[in-house]
Scaffold this active site. Structure first.
Site, PDB file in Angstrom:
ATOM      1  N   ASP A   1       0.630  -1.385  -0.277  1.00  0.00           N
ATOM      2  CA  ASP A   1       0.469   0.028   0.154  1.00  0.00           C
ATOM      3  C   ASP A   1       0.550   1.284   0.165  1.00  0.00           C
ATOM      4  OD1 ASP A   1      -2.563   1.307   0.187  1.00  0.00           O
ATOM      5  OD2 ASP A   1      -3.520   0.200   1.328  1.00  0.00           O
TER       6      ASP A   1
ATOM      7  N   HIS B   1      -2.874   3.289  -4.594  1.00  0.00           N
ATOM      8  CA  HIS B   1      -2.217   2.430  -3.422  1.00  0.00           C
ATOM      9  C   HIS B   1      -1.094   2.416  -3.825  1.00  0.00           C
ATOM     10  CE1 HIS B   1      -5.658   2.961  -1.046  1.00  0.00           C
ATOM     11  NE2 HIS B   1      -6.557   3.278  -1.968  1.00  0.00           N
TER      12      HIS B   1
ATOM     13  N   GLU C   1      -9.617   2.519  -5.477  1.00  0.00           N
ATOM     14  CA  GLU C   1      -9.422   3.761  -5.089  1.00  0.00           C
ATOM     15  C   GLU C   1      -8.188   4.169  -6.141  1.00  0.00           C
ATOM     16  OE1 GLU C   1     -10.889   4.141  -0.605  1.00  0.00           O
ATOM     17  OE2 GLU C   1      -8.857   3.399  -0.851  1.00  0.00           O
TER      18      GLU C   1
HETATM   19  C1  TNX Z   1     -11.388   2.234   1.746  1.00  0.00           C
HETATM   20  S1  TNX Z   1     -11.713  -1.232   1.869  1.00  0.00           S
HETATM   21  C2  TNX Z   1     -10.000   1.472   1.334  1.00  0.00           C
HETATM   22  C3  TNX Z   1      -8.683   0.947   2.580  1.00  0.00           C
HETATM   23  C4  TNX Z   1      -8.688   1.946   3.305  1.00  0.00           C
HETATM   24  C5  TNX Z   1      -9.922   1.750   4.444  1.00  0.00           C
HETATM   25  C6  TNX Z   1     -10.304   2.398   5.156  1.00  0.00           C
HETATM   26  C7  TNX Z   1     -10.984  -0.403   0.099  1.00  0.00           C
HETATM   27  C8  TNX Z   1     -11.064  -1.475  -0.763  1.00  0.00           C
HETATM   28  N1  TNX Z   1      -9.609   0.508   0.331  1.00  0.00           N
HETATM   29  O1  TNX Z   1      -7.534   1.789   1.368  1.00  0.00           O
HETATM   30  O2  TNX Z   1      -7.336   1.741   4.253  1.00  0.00           O
HETATM   31  O3  TNX Z   1     -11.476   2.110   2.998  1.00  0.00           O
HETATM   32  O4  TNX Z   1     -11.878   1.704   6.237  1.00  0.00           O
END
Ligand code: TNX
Length: 540
Positions: free
Chosen positions: A200, A273, A336
């Site tokens: 990450d 990430h 994301e």
């Molecule tokens: C979303 S769930 C993210 C993570 C974060 C999390 C915190 C997901 C696939 N991505 O990178 O840590 O929310 O709740």
């Protein structure tokens, strides 16, 4: 005498409630018939394996270790026929995968299953039925303890084939010993999958021999945010944080998990990430950097570039990683990933033009597809977070639905396999009680009963589409969990609720009965020294 049918129904319901509440098991088995009297383990009890082979020995060894160390009894492992005072583990090919039958009579115990996993789960059930002191090594004060189990007959099998938990070891590194402890605890709850989030923005946690800078640079950060990321007064703590697993560590953990019937799914995130990797190899980005391993939480614009060199780099990385994990699934992340950089990057735009790709979301599908190519050759199936469904996706990808259920519904309708992990129901990083008295978390609100309430099969799906839902998973993101004790606090006992949804028959769902059973399980937690969240009362 005529019995009013309504009275009969009430009697039956209350009877099933009382069995449910009395049997000290989580997850609740499918069928339980309580008997009279009890069986008692003693110095002469033997474990009979049918067949007496290496798989059966390996599967039962955790139970032997547990019993021998807590009771002091020798529990010899033998072949041959079941005699009196024996625990028999027997293969019965007529049962379904992972299912087991358990019969406890005053003269002995029989566990039957068609596979080693079923035998293993039958033994986990016996473990939970024994006094909770079974979890602790023999000591003076349990010298008078009776190691008895009430007679019972249980027929049991899981509702879902995929019963998982994800641990993020990037935001805060967790030592391999702790990972192994979590794997033990998954097995205790009859869960079978551990999803290991290994890369990450805040840290790259797995040794890659071909690219040593990934861990030499990507595994440590100089600073970390203090307070909540959205708080106006957040500040920096100058505190180095680092850690990674060598490939030897990984092999050790994979082997440990295998013996406990837990499959590990590695996750190498892309295209977003990715800052820890970009800090090590900035040429993998669109802009060229420089970057640093961040100590703040959130979503960052700099992601992997889609140029050929980056794709080849990642193909090498996943091949090295895939060789360490025997399981069939490989997680490529995909959540994301802002397309800010791709929109302005000549290489990415040229790629879109030459491949006839219209949108940046579709470029992500192409990107993942190129990595999937090499994984397929190794016999792997790819999982992506549901952000993937924002573009067209090939049917080969399994979708992990986290933003809600919509991504999973869409994917199931397209015929893709789905694992449900919607944040509102199964994110164990959310508050489990009143904000003012709980330690800081990322936000949200997910008390125990809300986890227990979750229905993994969305009502919108028809029967055929529902078959695409392979199971469920709890996610443990560790932005606000600095250490192992804190992770335990957030995970337990909510994981017990998740385990029950994943395993038990939904028709028997009853929060009150669950809470009563949980009290018995908490005693096991106590002897295992789990730092679970203590609620004043679990039966309210
Ligand atoms: C979303 S769930 C993210 C993570 C974060 C999390 C915190 C997901 C696939 N991505 O990178 O840590 O929310 O709740």
């Amino acid at each position: 005498m005529k019995i009013n049918p309504i009275v009969l129904i009430i009697l039956l319901l209350s009877f099933s409630f009382s069995i449910q509440a009395e049997v000290k098991l989580i997850p609740l088995p499918i069928e339980i018939k309580p008997g009279k009297k009890s069986f008692e383990f003693d110095v002469d009890t033997r474990l009979v394996l049918q067949p007496y082979d290496s798989i059966m020995k390996e599967t039962t060894s955790f139970f032997c270790d547990l019993v021998r160390s807590s009771t002091g009894f020798p529990l010899p492992v033998v072949s041959g026929k079941a005699g009196k005072n024996s625990l028999v583990c027997r293969i019965n090919s007529r049962l379904e995968k992972e299912a087991y039958r358990l019969k406890v009579t005053k003269d002995g115990i029989v566990v039957e299953a068609s596979d080693a996993a079923g035998i293993f789960y039958g033994l986990q059930t016996i473990r939970q039925l024994l006094p909770a002191t079974i979890e602790t090594p023999v000591s003076m004060d349990i010298g008078t303890q009776k190691w008895s189990i009430d007679c019972v007959e249980i027929h049991d099998k899981p509702s879902f084939e995929y019963r998982g938990m994800m641990l993020d070891v990037c935001r805060h590194f967790m030592p391999k010993e702790f990972v192994m402890r979590m794997i033990d605890l998954l097995a205790f709850h009859k869960m079978n999958t551990f999803h290991w989030h290994l890369t990450d923005d805040q840290g790259w946690r797995i040794e890659i021999k071909k690219y040593p800078k990934l861990t030499a640079i990507g595994a440590s950060r100089r600073m970390e945010i203090a307070g909540h990321k959205n708080a106006p007064d957040w500040s920096w703590k100058v505190e180095k944080h680092d850690g990674f697993y060598t490939q030897e560590d990984i092999k050790e953990v994979v082997e440990y998990a295998r013996k406990r019937h837990v499959t590990i799914i590695p996750e190498i995130e892309m295209p977003g990430h990715a800052l820890a990797a970009l800090a090590a190899y900035p040429e993998l980005s669109c802009s060229g950097g420089p970057f640093e391993v961040v100590g703040r939480w959130g979503v960052f614009h700099d992601i992997y570039c889609s140029r050929e060199e980056t794709i080849e780099f990642l193909q090498h990385v996943v091949c090295e990683v895939a060789d360490l994990f025997p399981g069939e699934y490989f997680h490529l992340g995909g959540d994301e990933a802002p397309k800010t950089r791709w929109k302005r990057c000549k290489s990415c735009q040229d790629r879109m033009a030459s491949e006839g790709i219209d949108t940046e979301n579709q470029l992500q599908t192409y990107f993942v597809g190129r990595i999937e190519e090499v994984l397929k050759k190794k016999g792997k199936k790819v999982i992506c977070w549901d952000d993937a469904v924002d573009a067209e996706i090939p049917q080969s990808i399994t979708i992990m639905s986290w933003r809600g259920e919509e991504g999973g519904i869409k994917a199931a309708r397209l015929g893709n396999d789905v694992i449900m992990t919607p944040h509102r129901s199964v994110y164990l990083d959310y508050y489990q009680g009143n904000k003012s008295t709980e330690p800081l978390t990322i936000g949200g609100f997910l008390p125990l009963e809300k986890v227990y309430d979750y229905q993994p099969i969305p009502k919108e799906l028809n029967q055929e589409e529902s078959l695409r839902i392979k199971g469920i998973q709890a996610n443990v993101w560790t932005e606000y969990m600095p250490d192992e004790k804190h992770v335990e606090y957030m995970v337990f006992p909510r994981l017990a609720a998740l385990a029950e949804i994943a395993w038990s028959n939904p028709e028997n769902r009853d929060m009150k009965a669950f809470s009563l059973r949980l009290k018995a399980i908490l005693q096991h937690y106590d002897y295992m020294n789990i730092n679970y969240r203590k609620q004043d009362r679990y039966d309210e």
